[in-house]
Design an enzyme around this catalytic site. Structure first.
Site, mmCIF file in Angstrom:
data_model
loop_
_atom_site.group_PDB
_atom_site.id
_atom_site.type_symbol
_atom_site.label_atom_id
_atom_site.label_comp_id
_atom_site.label_asym_id
_atom_site.label_seq_id
_atom_site.Cartn_x
_atom_site.Cartn_y
_atom_site.Cartn_z
ATOM 1 N N LYS A 1 -12.235 58.853 46.327
ATOM 2 C CA LYS A 1 -12.185 58.981 47.781
ATOM 3 C C LYS A 1 -10.812 58.640 48.347
ATOM 4 C CE LYS A 1 -14.130 59.514 51.844
ATOM 5 N NZ LYS A 1 -14.253 60.938 52.228
ATOM 6 N N GLU B 1 -10.125 74.807 54.175
ATOM 7 C CA GLU B 1 -11.042 73.671 54.047
ATOM 8 C C GLU B 1 -12.348 74.114 53.361
ATOM 9 O OE1 GLU B 1 -10.914 70.597 54.209
ATOM 10 O OE2 GLU B 1 -12.933 69.859 54.589
ATOM 11 N N LYS C 1 -13.821 72.569 49.922
ATOM 12 C CA LYS C 1 -15.178 72.001 49.796
ATOM 13 C C LYS C 1 -15.911 72.624 48.614
ATOM 14 C CE LYS C 1 -14.585 69.302 51.609
ATOM 15 N NZ LYS C 1 -13.652 68.645 52.402
ATOM 16 N N ARG D 1 -13.859 54.862 44.971
ATOM 17 C CA ARG D 1 -12.418 54.876 44.685
ATOM 18 C C ARG D 1 -12.098 55.333 43.262
ATOM 19 N NH1 ARG D 1 -9.821 51.787 48.604
ATOM 20 N NH2 ARG D 1 -7.998 51.733 47.282
ATOM 21 N N ASN E 1 -5.050 48.140 40.274
ATOM 22 C CA ASN E 1 -5.124 49.438 40.940
ATOM 23 C C ASN E 1 -3.692 49.844 41.246
ATOM 24 O OD1 ASN E 1 -5.600 51.628 42.628
ATOM 25 N ND2 ASN E 1 -6.053 50.352 44.416
ATOM 26 N N GLY E 2 -3.258 50.975 40.682
ATOM 27 C CA GLY E 2 -1.891 51.418 40.918
ATOM 28 C C GLY E 2 -1.300 51.970 39.637
ATOM 29 N N GLU F 1 -14.301 71.329 45.259
ATOM 30 C CA GLU F 1 -14.512 69.936 44.852
ATOM 31 C C GLU F 1 -15.987 69.592 44.697
ATOM 32 O OE1 GLU F 1 -13.453 67.967 49.228
ATOM 33 O OE2 GLU F 1 -12.833 66.930 47.421
ATOM 34 N N CYS G 1 -8.988 53.523 42.044
ATOM 35 C CA CYS G 1 -9.529 52.346 41.384
ATOM 36 C C CYS G 1 -9.978 51.353 42.451
ATOM 37 C CB CYS G 1 -8.554 51.622 40.463
ATOM 38 S SG CYS G 1 -7.964 52.634 39.104
ATOM 39 N N HIS H 1 -2.064 92.089 50.619
ATOM 40 C CA HIS H 1 -0.705 91.983 50.081
ATOM 41 C C HIS H 1 -0.696 91.509 48.629
ATOM 42 C CE1 HIS H 1 1.156 93.003 53.872
ATOM 43 N NE2 HIS H 1 0.323 92.153 54.470
ATOM 44 N N TRP I 1 -10.224 54.934 38.131
ATOM 45 C CA TRP I 1 -9.869 56.351 38.194
ATOM 46 C C TRP I 1 -8.682 56.489 37.261
ATOM 47 C CZ3 TRP I 1 -5.535 59.241 39.738
ATOM 48 C CH2 TRP I 1 -5.775 60.622 39.884
#
Ligand code: M6R
Length: 619
Positions: free
Chosen positions: A614, A492, A496, A27, A101-102, A499, A2, A515, A75
């Site tokens: 982000k 990574e 990528k 955010r 925010n929180g 997302e 947020c 395996h 968010w």
């Protein structure tokens, strides 16, 4: 997550809020809203679901007026993505308007109590509980002068709240005032001669201000017109603000000719690495110069173990860093998910040096891990990109990456920057131990040539990766496999792809596929094999053959001069040879491009992937 922006001053608040919201949209972008008014104009609240653009369309014809305003981009945590859950939230008596925010962890208990007193709720959020709690205290404190009553109501309410918050509150009885408070969610006060700002980060008011005060946890700022006072949330004692000057350049990010930040940030990696390394090589050209470490060479020599903590891409970069440090400095390194470290009471050896790695410097899991390590009395250092971020300030010392602002939600230049910095650290620690002068020189030369190599590899891979993205756009599943330092690169690469393009992807150490996961291979599954490490080339080729024998599709990322037999792959791209420590950086580049182009083919929003933000400031 947020984003918050608020303003009080001589200018019209609307444009400032909209501009600020765009800057903090990274955010969270589930919904957005603003409240605007002042002594002459009653406060109005407007909210929209989705990106800031929707809010702009909604408010443009409304002619909102006022010199005081608060804005929020959400968010979602508590409650779905509906307008009713968008911020700002207002108390039943309409006296208080709040952005948050929180997470208020005990919101259910607080809500139950408020319901009993007749408070009605119009959203599913935890925030609406807080704004009504403040209103309730305000009713009880009628003996106090209005402004003090406002402040005390916020103070008393927050004393009941468990959780995290960065909040800004309007009280319509004091239309020329704002109160901001922070606990574990960032809040920064921006100051210019025309007005005062509160934002989730300095980017929220970039271009407007040069002086800022980073609020600490449990600090409350009460703004009255052009004045402000900062007090301790608990006991009300006045604290003297420490004013910092910010570098305007550092906090702006122009797209230039690029269509989006994701592409821009992929293609500026060479330049960013070059900037990061400026002034960071020792004058004899055989080691690093890391001023921010603030640990003497003698103290560094006592280090017996290193612990790297981070989340997401920062964690994967740390895994590569661990291999680099172990290889070149021969110091054992552990890497842990910050979110797990906080709650598992890990035993730490004495003489352990702890680094927290975070692009934003605000990730709450990483911040909590840092605090836990500090509580246990270990020296902590931060590797962050954002100057003045909470982690940078609380760690006390560390290394800034100076990569420039990263706006795209998917980490790209911050990943290569973190790996590049950990390589520098490996060199520095190595030179204090067994690495020779000539080996150090060779390492330094390799790092100095890295920016150019990165540009070359991006140019080399750009078109082929675009083409491959078109070929595989309809695939549903993708494996990434690699050995040694290329295993974390595989993780990574998978992250990528997930997302940015929403394609299901998984990473395995190349030897592990057989395996179990090999059972999933068939012609509909793509595997990207990272085979740029020469010493295990034979093993990599065997793994490709195993996949081809099951009719899986293989894209091989190979190394010039190390031919891979044609029957082992469907597609291949050969990367130039580099100094071994730099292979992870070179190898991740085609993976970033593949994810980017595949996402573009799928018409995904590459800068703001769904469900993400982000800066992750919730647990
Ligand atoms: O700002 P941080 O480096 O602490 O962020 C950590 C993760 O949230 C971040 O790397 C995330 O995984 C990215 N979206 C990955 O692209």
């Amino acid at each position: 997550m947020c984003g918050i922006i608020s303003y009080i001053g001589k200018q019209d608040a609307l444009q400032i809020l909209i501009k600020g919201l765009k800057c903090v949209e990274y955010r969270g972008y589930d919904s957005a809203g603003i409240a605007i008014g002042d002594e002459q104009h009653p406060f109005r609240i407007e909210r929209s679901v989705g990106y800031i653009e929707n809010l702009i369309k909604h408010v443009s014809p409304l002619g909102l007026k006022g010199h005081v305003g608060i804005g929020h981009t959400r968010w979602a945590t508590h409650g779905g993505i509906f307008e009713k859950n968008a911020h700002p939230h207002v108390s039943n008596d309409k006296k208080f308007i709040l952005v948050h925010n929180g997470v208020i962890e005990n919101y259910a208990a607080l809500k139950a109590t408020l319901l009993k007193t007749g408070v009605k709720f119009y959203s599913d959020t935890d925030t609406e509980v807080l704004v009504n709690l403040i209103a309730q205290y305000y009713q009880q404190l009628e003996q106090l002068p209005t402004s003090q009553r406002f402040e005390e109501s916020v103070r008393k309410s927050l004393a009941e709240v468990q959780g995290t918050y960065g909040i800004v509150v309007i009280c319509t009885d004091c239309p020329n005032e704002l109160i901001g408070v922070r606990k574990s969610s960032p809040l920064v006060l921006g100051i210019n001669p025309d007005g005062l700002f509160l934002g989730s980060d300095v980017g929220a008011f970039s271009g407007h201000i040069e002086n800022v005060v980073y609020l600490s946890d449990h600090e409350m700022v009460h703004i009255k017109g052009m004045d402000y006072q900062i007090t301790d949330l608990m006991n009300g004692s006045v604290t003297s603000p420490s004013l910092e000057t910010i570098d305007r350049e550092q906090n702006t990010a122009d797209l230039g000719d690029f269509p989006n930040y994701a592409k821009k940030e992929i293609f500026e990696q060479g330049t960013a690495l070059g900037n990061m390394y400026l002034g960071r090589f020792s004058s004899d050209g055989s080691s690093a110069h890391l001023g921010g470490l603030q640990i003497t060479p003698y103290e560094l020599r006592q280090v017996e173990r290193i612990l790297l903590l981070g989340c997401g891409s920062s964690l994967y970069a740390s895994k590569i860093g661990a291999s680099l440090i172990e290889t070149y400095a021969r110091i054992p390194v552990d890497v842990e998910y910050a979110s797990e470290f906080c709650y598992r009471n890990a035993p730490l050896n004495k003489n352990t040096l702890v680094f927290v790695v975070s692009q934003s410097g605000e990730t709450l899991d990483t911040l909590n891990a840092l605090r836990e390590v500090k509580r246990k009395g270990f020296p902590t250092l931060a590797i962050t990109n954002v100057v003045g971020s909470t982690i940078a300030r609380e760690a006390g010392c560390g290394i800034y990456l100076h990569l420039g602002m990263e706006v795209g939600v998917a980490a790209t230049k911050s990943f290569t920057g973190q790996v590049g910095m950990l390589a520098l650290l490996a060199l520095y620690l190595g030179r204090m131990r067994d690495m020779s002068f000539t080996d150090g020189r060779q390492f330094v030369q390799a790092l100095q040539s890295l920016p150019q190599k990165v540009d070359e590899v991006l140019a080399l891979c750009d078109k082929p990766m675009q083409k491959l993205a078109k070929t595989y756009v309809d695939y549903q599943h993708c494996f990434f496999i690699g050995r040694q330092m290329l295993y974390p690169v595989a993780i990574e690469g998978a992250l990528k792809l997930k997302e940015l393009s929403y394609m299901h992807a998984e990473a395995y150490p190349a030897g592990e596929l057989k395996h179990g996961a090999l059972a999933l291979i068939d012609p509909s599954v793509l595997t990207i094999v990272l085979a740029t490490n020469e010493e295990v080339m034979g093993k990599n080729i065997s793994n490709m053959m195993e996949i081809k024998a099951r009719h899986g599709k293989v894209i091989a990322i190979g190394l010039e001069g190390c031919e891979i037999p044609q029957k082992a792959y469907d597609e291949v791209i050969y990367l130039p040879k580099v100094y071994p420590a730099l292979l992870p950086i070179i190898t991740v580049l085609p993976l970033q491009l593949f994810a980017y182009y595949l996402a573009s083919e799928r018409k995904c929003n590459v800068d703001k992937p769904r469900n993400l933000a982000k800066s992750v400031t919730v647990e």
